[in-house]
Design an enzyme around this catalytic site. Structure first.
Site, mmCIF file in Angstrom:
data_model
loop_
_atom_site.group_PDB
_atom_site.id
_atom_site.type_symbol
_atom_site.label_atom_id
_atom_site.label_comp_id
_atom_site.label_asym_id
_atom_site.label_seq_id
_atom_site.Cartn_x
_atom_site.Cartn_y
_atom_site.Cartn_z
ATOM 1 N N CYS A 242 0.828 -1.208 0.000
ATOM 2 C CA CYS A 242 0.000 0.000 0.000
ATOM 3 C C CYS A 242 0.866 1.263 0.000
ATOM 4 O O CYS A 242 2.058 1.225 0.298
ATOM 5 C CB CYS A 242 -0.920 -0.004 1.222
ATOM 6 S SG CYS A 242 -2.371 1.058 1.020
ATOM 7 N N ASP B 268 -6.420 -3.033 11.457
ATOM 8 C CA ASP B 268 -5.270 -2.141 11.538
ATOM 9 C C ASP B 268 -5.105 -1.622 12.968
ATOM 10 O O ASP B 268 -5.982 -1.801 13.820
ATOM 11 C CB ASP B 268 -5.469 -0.968 10.565
ATOM 12 C CG ASP B 268 -4.181 -0.232 10.242
ATOM 13 O OD1 ASP B 268 -3.113 -0.638 10.731
ATOM 14 O OD2 ASP B 268 -4.246 0.761 9.492
#
Length: 208
Positions: free
Chosen positions: A8, A127
């Site tokens: 990412c 996360d």
């Protein structure tokens, strides 16, 4: 089972090509202006057009409107979107998008898992919770929560948050996720990947 790998915070073609060469299943482009890894749509379009087939292009959004998301999907030909803000379960259900939807859940404790259960999406990205940032924090969380998420929640689990070449093997063994997601853990600086860290990250993931 070896998890899928998403790299990412891609901001340039060289990093994108190296990640694909090493075996990335997905690349993430961040369309959230406050992010250090923000990617203007026009630049993302150029990179997406240069990618080979079978690489999943993921757009990362934070509290963006449905219209705004749809516009970027069309421009970049995205394959999936990752919603990293306070998007509600109702908002996610009402989105009429031609792509897969990933909802990011920032983990504090078991209560975070209970709230995640309300989402009917294609995958959940687990996360680290911090007040200051939405992803890319470089901080880990209790991976046993990710293992519980796999057991308690229906959608596939993507593990994120502070993953590095040094800890990703242990993280995978403890949580057994469908996929792992990394940004800061393989960077020289925000938005610029370190080729050696990328190589070591992929090697560590494949030990499982």
């Amino acid at each position: 089972m070896t998890p899928r790998i998403k790299i990412c915070g891609i901001t340039n073609l060289a990093d994108a090509r190296l990640a694909v060469e090493l075996g990335a299943d997905a690349l993430g482009f961040i369309f959230y202006r406050p992010s250090k890894r923000y990617m203007p749509v026009a630049e993302a379009v150029k990179i997406c057009k240069a990618l080979p087939p079978f690489v999943t292009k993921v757009g990362v959004f934070v509290n963006e409107s449905a219209v705004g998301i749809a516009t970027v999907i069309e421009a970049c030909r995205l394959d999936a979107v990752q919603l990293h803000g306070e998007e509600s379960p109702v908002f996610c259900r009402q989105l009429q998008l031609p792509v897969k939807i990933i909802k990011a859940i920032r983990m504090r404790d078991v209560d975070s898992l209970r709230s995640a259960a309300e989402y009917d999406v294609d995958a959940l990205l687990i996360d680290t919770y911090t007040v200051e940032q939405r992803g890319g924090t470089g901080q880990t969380f209790d991976w046993t929560l990710a293992r519980q998420a796999k057991t308690l929640l229906r959608p596939p689990i993507i593990l994120s948050g502070g993953l590095t070449p040094e800890n990703v093997d242990a993280a995978i063994r403890q949580s057994e996720p469908f996929a792992v997601d990394v940004a800061s853990g393989v960077e020289i600086e925000p938005g610029r990947k370190d080729p050696e860290k990328l190589r070591r990250f992929f090697k560590a993931c494949r030990q499982n």
